[in-house]
Write a protein that holds these residues in place. Structure first.
Motif, PDB file in Angstrom:
ATOM      1  N   LEU A 301      73.912   2.079  83.148  1.00  0.00           N
ATOM      2  CA  LEU A 301      72.542   2.450  83.503  1.00  0.00           C
ATOM      3  C   LEU A 301      72.168   3.819  82.949  1.00  0.00           C
ATOM      4  CD1 LEU A 301      72.437   1.227  87.229  1.00  0.00           C
ATOM      5  CD2 LEU A 301      71.556   0.063  85.198  1.00  0.00           C
ATOM      6  N   THR A 302      73.111   4.773  83.012  1.00  0.00           N
ATOM      7  CA  THR A 302      72.837   6.105  82.480  1.00  0.00           C
ATOM      8  C   THR A 302      72.693   6.067  80.970  1.00  0.00           C
ATOM      9  OG1 THR A 302      74.145   7.054  84.287  1.00  0.00           O
ATOM     10  CG2 THR A 302      73.623   8.502  82.457  1.00  0.00           C
ATOM     11  N   GLY A 303      73.473   5.200  80.311  1.00  0.00           N
ATOM     12  CA  GLY A 303      73.334   5.055  78.861  1.00  0.00           C
ATOM     13  C   GLY A 303      71.956   4.572  78.482  1.00  0.00           C
ATOM     14  N   GLY A 304      71.443   3.593  79.218  1.00  0.00           N
ATOM     15  CA  GLY A 304      70.098   3.095  78.955  1.00  0.00           C
ATOM     16  C   GLY A 304      69.033   4.142  79.212  1.00  0.00           C
ATOM     17  N   LEU A 305      69.152   4.841  80.341  1.00  0.00           N
ATOM     18  CA  LEU A 305      68.180   5.880  80.671  1.00  0.00           C
ATOM     19  C   LEU A 305      68.250   7.038  79.673  1.00  0.00           C
ATOM     20  CD1 LEU A 305      66.054   6.964  82.625  1.00  0.00           C
ATOM     21  CD2 LEU A 305      67.907   7.944  83.994  1.00  0.00           C
ATOM     22  N   SER A 306      69.458   7.425  79.283  1.00  0.00           N
ATOM     23  CA  SER A 306      69.621   8.523  78.325  1.00  0.00           C
ATOM     24  C   SER A 306      68.947   8.211  76.998  1.00  0.00           C
ATOM     25  CB  SER A 306      71.114   8.801  78.087  1.00  0.00           C
ATOM     26  OG  SER A 306      71.729   9.293  79.234  1.00  0.00           O
ATOM     27  N   TYR A 307      69.055   6.964  76.552  1.00  0.00           N
ATOM     28  CA  TYR A 307      68.427   6.582  75.285  1.00  0.00           C
ATOM     29  C   TYR A 307      66.903   6.705  75.390  1.00  0.00           C
ATOM     30  CZ  TYR A 307      67.343   4.009  71.028  1.00  0.00           C
ATOM     31  OH  TYR A 307      66.863   3.663  69.784  1.00  0.00           O
ATOM     32  N   MET A 308      66.357   6.243  76.500  1.00  0.00           N
ATOM     33  CA  MET A 308      64.909   6.332  76.692  1.00  0.00           C
ATOM     34  C   MET A 308      64.442   7.788  76.751  1.00  0.00           C
ATOM     35  SD  MET A 308      64.299   3.280  79.501  1.00  0.00           S
ATOM     36  CE  MET A 308      62.508   3.291  79.374  1.00  0.00           C
ATOM     37  N   VAL A 309      65.181   8.598  77.488  1.00  0.00           N
ATOM     38  CA  VAL A 309      64.838  10.022  77.610  1.00  0.00           C
ATOM     39  C   VAL A 309      64.958  10.718  76.258  1.00  0.00           C
ATOM     40  CG1 VAL A 309      65.600  12.223  78.603  1.00  0.00           C
ATOM     41  CG2 VAL A 309      65.432  10.184  80.051  1.00  0.00           C
ATOM     42  N   SER A 310      66.025  10.403  75.542  1.00  0.00           N
ATOM     43  CA  SER A 310      66.243  11.018  74.234  1.00  0.00           C
ATOM     44  C   SER A 310      65.169  10.602  73.229  1.00  0.00           C
ATOM     45  CB  SER A 310      67.629  10.629  73.710  1.00  0.00           C
ATOM     46  OG  SER A 310      67.856  11.172  72.425  1.00  0.00           O
ATOM     47  N   LYS A 311      64.846   9.314  73.201  1.00  0.00           N
ATOM     48  CA  LYS A 311      63.838   8.811  72.261  1.00  0.00           C
ATOM     49  C   LYS A 311      62.479   9.450  72.491  1.00  0.00           C
ATOM     50  CE  LYS A 311      61.690   4.560  70.537  1.00  0.00           C
ATOM     51  NZ  LYS A 311      61.603   3.086  70.639  1.00  0.00           N
ATOM     52  N   ASN A 312      62.209   9.809  73.745  1.00  0.00           N
ATOM     53  CA  ASN A 312      60.921  10.406  74.080  1.00  0.00           C
ATOM     54  C   ASN A 312      60.945  11.937  74.081  1.00  0.00           C
ATOM     55  OD1 ASN A 312      58.809   8.189  75.059  1.00  0.00           O
ATOM     56  ND2 ASN A 312      60.859   7.499  75.632  1.00  0.00           N
ATOM     57  N   GLY A 313      62.031  12.515  73.560  1.00  0.00           N
ATOM     58  CA  GLY A 313      62.066  13.955  73.316  1.00  0.00           C
ATOM     59  C   GLY A 313      62.621  14.803  74.429  1.00  0.00           C
ATOM     60  N   GLY A 314      63.158  14.197  75.488  1.00  0.00           N
ATOM     61  CA  GLY A 314      63.647  14.973  76.619  1.00  0.00           C
ATOM     62  C   GLY A 314      64.859  15.818  76.286  1.00  0.00           C
ATOM     63  N   ILE A 315      65.850  15.210  75.655  1.00  0.00           N
ATOM     64  CA  ILE A 315      67.067  15.941  75.327  1.00  0.00           C
ATOM     65  C   ILE A 315      66.787  16.992  74.272  1.00  0.00           C
ATOM     66  CG2 ILE A 315      69.356  15.706  74.270  1.00  0.00           C
ATOM     67  CD1 ILE A 315      69.683  13.108  75.791  1.00  0.00           C
ATOM     68  N   GLU A 316      65.913  16.671  73.306  1.00  0.00           N
ATOM     69  CA  GLU A 316      65.548  17.642  72.270  1.00  0.00           C
ATOM     70  C   GLU A 316      64.888  18.864  72.906  1.00  0.00           C
ATOM     71  OE1 GLU A 316      65.050  19.528  68.689  1.00  0.00           O
ATOM     72  OE2 GLU A 316      66.334  17.831  69.239  1.00  0.00           O
ATOM     73  N   TRP A 317      64.034  18.646  73.904  1.00  0.00           N
ATOM     74  CA  TRP A 317      63.378  19.768  74.598  1.00  0.00           C
ATOM     75  C   TRP A 317      64.404  20.648  75.303  1.00  0.00           C
ATOM     76  CZ3 TRP A 317      63.121  21.460  79.669  1.00  0.00           C
ATOM     77  CH2 TRP A 317      62.122  22.392  79.956  1.00  0.00           C
ATOM     78  N   LEU A 318      65.360  20.007  75.984  1.00  0.00           N
ATOM     79  CA  LEU A 318      66.371  20.762  76.700  1.00  0.00           C
ATOM     80  C   LEU A 318      67.236  21.564  75.732  1.00  0.00           C
ATOM     81  CD1 LEU A 318      67.663  21.442  79.386  1.00  0.00           C
ATOM     82  CD2 LEU A 318      69.080  19.395  79.181  1.00  0.00           C
TER      83      LEU A 318
END
Length: 460
Positions: A301-318
């Protein structure tokens, strides 16, 4: 192919699902704890806590429901996520079969039979180290060795917090280093490094901390009275599977082959010694699989959520925000350490902290040329440091609870904290390694190929 390499536009709002996940986890624990519920932070399973975050991600991110579901499944099916999950279930099967065969009891009794009673507190620490590195579980180590530790403390007129603190320290040593620990599995797979390489980077930090802790306990942990231990029956043959798994993994054998061979070896030895039957062997394998279901599902579940967050720029922002502080390798490593400790303090679960922070640590590793073996080591080390000192963590709660269950004078979790010397020293040596590079891998990392350089490449 080139478009896949483009980084998404930074978007801080995309991190909101992860924030919701951590808040649900934290607030649930706080509320239940206020109501007097025991083990409050562990009453609601992590996969349930992440569901509101996933629902929020589907609501707030742009695109059709089919597109978002496709992104979510793509994240769940990421190669590293699937590998991580498969290793989880094999590690669970090995631990369960080995324990059912009598391996854990033999290890404990064998170690106790070798330790002079005047050094029993330091011995409890060593036993905790070996059991946890063999079985990969700090909680299991505390539950197994805890009754012995309490009995020794009472017979030797030793302070219970001191003895229990030494056990918790030893348990966290193996939790941090064991190749079948869920923290090691999560740290190595999120950073895409080999377990043996992470172990080699980690041991340079953990071993000095353990040695100093052991010396301290030799001095302050001598019993005031005579300690009489009961009969300590053991069968050295039952210890062989643990030694095999540890040695084979460090020798570089494929982890799937290591664990599968370990399961078979444990089963054969268990049946040969009469510890289990063929039917019990099969049943224990599935019990081991089942025991890893929660972390297996959470990783998916975290893998799926992480991909969505990453694709939408969340990890890049952090990563960009961290970049405001991190200017070089040293400050980047410090950022990984701090992020991991904060997440673990919020979730009271070191594996969850690593799974959540792993993708961020990987990006920081790429941007600041932090060796992924070091980032994997830091994820595991600092999550174990925090997990091993928070009074609401499972390890300390269970350790303190054992004193009440076994008829001793009950001690509060906070009473153990002053005696958690190993965790403190582990943090000290890890921080020193940021400035004095004694724990760096000998060979360099090829960030283009995302793998260690060969000796020839290093020379070139």
């Amino acid at each position: 192919m080139e478009s896949k390499k483009l980084k998404p536009k930074a978007n801080g709002a995309a991190l909101l699902p992860f924030v919701v996940f951590v808040l649900v986890y934290l607030l649930t624990g706080i509320i239940l704890n206020a109501k007097g519920v025991e083990m409050a932070f562990y009453q609601v399973a992590a996969p349930v806590c992440i569901l509101p975050a996933i629902i929020l991600a589907f609501i707030m991110f742009e695109g059709t429901i089919d597109d978002k579901f496709e992104d979510f499944v793509r994240g769940c099916g990421d190669e590293n996520i699937i590998i991580m999950c498969l290793i989880y279930i094999l590690a669970g099967a090995f631990a369960t079969v080995s324990k059912a065969s009598g391996g854990v009891d033999s290890v404990v009794n064998f170690a106790l039979s070798l330790i002079p009673v005047q050094y029993i507190t330091a011995g409890i620490f060593l036993i905790g180290c070996f059991i946890s590195i063999s079985t990969g579980t700090s909680v299991g180590t505390i539950s197994t060795v805890g009754p012995i530790a309490v009995g020794v403390a009472l017979k030797g007129n030793l302070p219970l917090p001191l003895v229990i603190g030494s056990l918790v320290g030893g348990a966290m040593f193996g939790d941090n280093l064991s190749i079948i620990s869920d923290t090691t599995i999560a740290a190595t797979r999120t950073q895409n490094v080999e377990m043996k390489d992470k172990f080699r980077a980690n041991i340079k930090i953990a071993l000095p901390a353990a040695i100093i802790t052991f010396i301290i306990l030799l001095v302050v942990g001598k019993p005031a009275g005579e300690v009489m231990l009961d009969d300590l029956p053991y069968n050295f043959v039952l210890i062989i599977p643990y030694l095999f798994v540890l040695i084979a993994a460090l020798a570089g054998m494929n982890v799937f082959l290591v664990l599968t061979s370990g399961i078979i070896l444990s089963g054969i030895i268990g049946m040969a010694t009469g510890g289990i039957t063929m039917m019990e062997f099969a049943q224990n394998i599935f019990t081991g699989f089942s025991g890893m279901f929660e972390i297996f599902l959470l990783s998916l579940l975290t893998g799926g959520l992480s991909y969505m967050v990453s694709k939408n720029g969340g990890i890049e922002w952090l990563v960009q925000k961290i970049s405001g502080f991190a200017k070089d390798v040293r400050s980047a490593e410090f950022s990984i350490a701090l992020l991991t400790m904060v997440t673990d303090a919020a979730t009271a679960n070191n594996t969850v902290a690593i799974i959540v922070d792993g993708p961020v640590a990987k990006e920081i590793s790429k941007d600041f040329k932090v060796d992924p073996r070091r980032s994997a080591s830091f994820l595991d080390t600092f999550s174990c440091v925090m997990q091993g000192i928070i009074p609401y963590g499972a390890q300390i709660l269970i350790a303190a609870g054992l004193t009440k269950e076994l008829g001793a004078q009950a001690i509060a979790p906070v009473e153990i904290i002053p005696f958690l010397w190993y965790q403190g020293l582990l943090a000290v040596f890890a921080i020193i390694s940021i400035f004095v590079r004694f724990a760096d891998p000998k060979d360099e990392w090829d960030f283009e190929l995302d793998q260690p350089m060969s000796k020839t490449q290093s020379v070139k």
